[in-house]
Design a protein around this motif. Structure first.
Motif, PDB file in Angstrom:
ATOM      1  N   SER A  59       0.837  -1.207   0.000  1.00  0.00           N
ATOM      2  CA  SER A  59       0.000   0.000   0.000  1.00  0.00           C
ATOM      3  C   SER A  59       0.868   1.252   0.000  1.00  0.00           C
ATOM      4  CB  SER A  59      -0.920  -0.001   1.226  1.00  0.00           C
ATOM      5  OG  SER A  59      -1.774  -1.127   1.201  1.00  0.00           O
TER       6      SER A  59
ATOM      7  N   GLU B 286       2.448   1.661  -3.379  1.00  0.00           N
ATOM      8  CA  GLU B 286       1.575   2.270  -4.372  1.00  0.00           C
ATOM      9  C   GLU B 286       1.474   3.771  -4.148  1.00  0.00           C
ATOM     10  OE1 GLU B 286      -2.141   0.289  -4.207  1.00  0.00           O
ATOM     11  OE2 GLU B 286      -1.365  -1.628  -4.960  1.00  0.00           O
TER      12      GLU B 286
ATOM     13  N   SER C 237       4.749   5.268  -5.059  1.00  0.00           N
ATOM     14  CA  SER C 237       4.886   5.280  -6.525  1.00  0.00           C
ATOM     15  C   SER C 237       4.107   6.435  -7.126  1.00  0.00           C
ATOM     16  CB  SER C 237       4.388   3.948  -7.088  1.00  0.00           C
ATOM     17  OG  SER C 237       4.454   3.957  -8.486  1.00  0.00           O
TER      18      SER C 237
END
Length: 592
Positions: A374, A377, A380
């Protein structure tokens, strides 16, 4: 005067005879004798009465009667002697006859008892399920039963063996035994020792098993007989071996199970434990027998409220609980299954204790990975958002550097361009670290992986006043490894070092070295933090073990590192001294 004296003597003698007759009248005299003697007694009484009257001076005129009776006195004494002698002889003869009859009756009864005993003995020996052989002291056969002939395949009736030489018979029969000479030698040894032998097992050549007893029979300290008893126990021996094999297989299975298994009674006493149970407690199984399980396992004075055995006893059904046991340093899944007797009464329980530390670690690891995924992400997305403006900053700063500006402006543009490029490099490393990819081992450069991780932690280290010193050896051979997992190992160790140094004095020095030793690549990460107490060193790699305060650590960092390094065929160890710092040593095999 002489006649008067004789009459007096006769009267006295008659008186004594009268007394004797009265005493033996009913028992000692026959009926005819009593009649005759009674008549003579009457005459004698009359004669004595006449004598008394005569001596008293009274003339009765019975002189003729007195003389006649006096003439009959010899006959009286003769018959009296005859009667007494006859009765005495008759009495003695009667006693002898009665004694003889009694003796004959007793002898007949004794003979009957002997015949009855012989019949019982024959019946017992014929129906005895074993073979009997009785030898005399000089080794001659005195008795043998039919079972003896059948057991040793003797083609003769037992009666035909009586008087035979036992030594010769033993020599002829020894071929029936698996070890003939040992059988013959053992018989001689037993006979010569004269001691009782019981339950001696003999192995026959045809596979049978014979049990032998020897009993020397003595009378008045003199050896009379040698008694041999043989029983065919082949079925019993096979059954015992089958039971023994089954028990051995059960014990082997019981001890081969990796889970901790114990059998306890209603008082919580350990009745049996397997090797895994004893090994976990660093004791021999025998040392744990009859100890209390709650004291042995949990080091508690009384059973806990969440004890599975207590729950199983209350419900009558198996009960399972999970808990972390600090006494042994593992997470446990304990199941108690009640044991019942034939009467339906609870006699105890079987405890199965399973080490679920790896499962718990995997669950925590999955949770951690989910969190990291999580965060990855999110990172990112943030990195992509940062990457676009950074690209613009780098591009425009490059364009501006191509123009003719004052020197001070150019220096400032160069600084902006440099920092923008460094920020872009950090964003690139964040993207590489947070990118989800399948586990794949490739040839990797350990120095490059360490440099990437240090770039990620450089800013945080400066904020915590931590100086990072690296001595990365050049020309190290590549490793076969997973980049993401190795990054996680180095990041976990560096984070632990930063926290240790910050907790001690809010500053410190982190030294990272790489080197080569033969076919191994060595990585050393050293901090000068608070160190690890010596009593915790043997548990530092255990899952869920942490020296930090509650809420400040899961105890999974080093255990995960240990698992990853082990998967890479490497080794990890920790050296530490309280107040001096900690060094983590990692050895990984190279592919050269």
């Amino acid at each position: 005067m002489n006649i008067a004296c004789l009459d007096a003597v006769s009267s006295v003698a008659g008186l004594f005879a009268l007394i004797l007759l009265i005493r033996g009248w009913g028992n000692n005299l026959a009926r005819d004798s009593r009649i005759v003697l009674g008549g003579l007694l009457l005459v004698y009484t009359c004669f004595t009465l006449c004598l008394f009257l005569k001596w008293s001076g009274i003339n009765t005129g019975l002189v003729i009667f007195e003389d006649s009776v006096g003439i009959l006195l010899p006959l009286w004494w003769a018959f009296l002697f005859y009667a007494l002698a006859s009765e005495t002889i008759s009495k003695a003869s009667g006693k002898r006859e009665a004694a003889l009859k009694q003796e004959i009756a007793e002898r007949q009864a004794a003979e009957e008892r002997v015949r009855h005993s012989n019949l019982e003995l024959v019946t017992i020996t014929d129906n005895f399920n074993g073979a009997l052989l009785m030898e005399t002291a000089d080794r001659k056969i005195e008795f043998a039963n039919a079972a003896f002939c059948r057991m040793f395949s003797i083609p003769a009736a037992p009666e035909q063996l009586i008087g035979g030489d036992c030594r010769a018979a033993a020599e002829q029969s020894k071929s029936l035994f698996r070890d003939p000479q040992a059988f013959a030698n053992r018989v001689e040894t037993i006979v010569n020792s004269g001691e009782k032998v019981q339950f001696e097992l003999l192995e026959m050549a045809d596979g049978r098993c014979i049990e032998r007893d020897y009993v020397p029979v003595y009378y008045d300290n003199k050896l009379l007989y040698h008694l041999w008893i043989y029983r065919d126990v082949t079925h019993r021996v096979k059954t015992d071996k089958a039971i023994e094999n089954a028990a051995r297989e059960w014990r082997t299975t019981f001890d081969s199970i990796s889970d901790m298994i114990a059998i306890v009674d209603n008082e919580f006493r350990l009745l049996r434990v397997n090797k895994a149970f004893a090994a976990r407690l660093s004791k021999a199984p025998k040392e744990l027998i009859n100890t209390l399980c709650y004291q042995t396992v949990h080091d508690c004075p009384v059973p806990g409220q969440d004890c599975p055995y207590t729950q199983a006893s209350q419900t009558g059904k198996p009960a399972t609980i999970e808990f972390y046991e600090p006494a042994v340093g593992i997470s446990i899944e304990a199941t108690a299954s009640p044991i019942y007797t034939e009467n339906g009464q609870q006699a105890g329980a079987v405890l199965v204790i399973r080490d679920i530390t790896e499962r718990k670690m995997l669950q925590q690891k999955l949770v951690l990975q989910d969190r990291l995924a999580s965060i990855g992400e999110m990172v990112s997305g943030v990195a992509h958002e940062l990457n676009n403006p950074l690209t613009s900053v780098i591009g425009f700063s490059d364009l501006l550097l191509q123009r003719d500006f004052p020197l001070d402006v150019i220096e400032e543009l160069q600084h902006v361009n440099k920092e923008a490029r460094r920020s872009a490099s950090i964003v690139k490393n964040l993207l590489a670290f947070s990118r989800q990819h399948p586990q794949e081992k490739t040839a990797v450069d350990v120095n490059h992986i360490i440099s990437q991780v240090l770039e990620l932690r450089a800013h945080a280290a400066r904020q915590k006043n931590i100086v990072i010193s690296t001595e990365l050896a050049e020309g190290l051979p590549p490793l076969m490894g997973d980049v993401g997992q190795l990054q996680q190992v180095f990041l976990n160790i560096i984070l632990n070092a930063e926290q240790s140094m910050s907790a001690t004095r809010n500053r410190g020095t982190l030294t990272i070295e790489t080197n080569r030793k033969e076919s191994q690549v060595l990585i050393s990460i050293t901090d000068d933090g608070e160190g690890i107490p010596e009593e915790f060193m043997d548990r530092i790699l255990n899952p869920f073990f942490t020296t930090r305060d509650i809420g400040k650590g899961t105890g999974l960092g080093l255990s995960i590192c240990h698992g990853i390094i082990t998967e890479h065929q490497g080794k990890i160890s920790v050296q530490s001294k309280p107040g001096k710092g900690t060094t983590v040593l990692i050895e990984l095999p190279s592919i050269e």
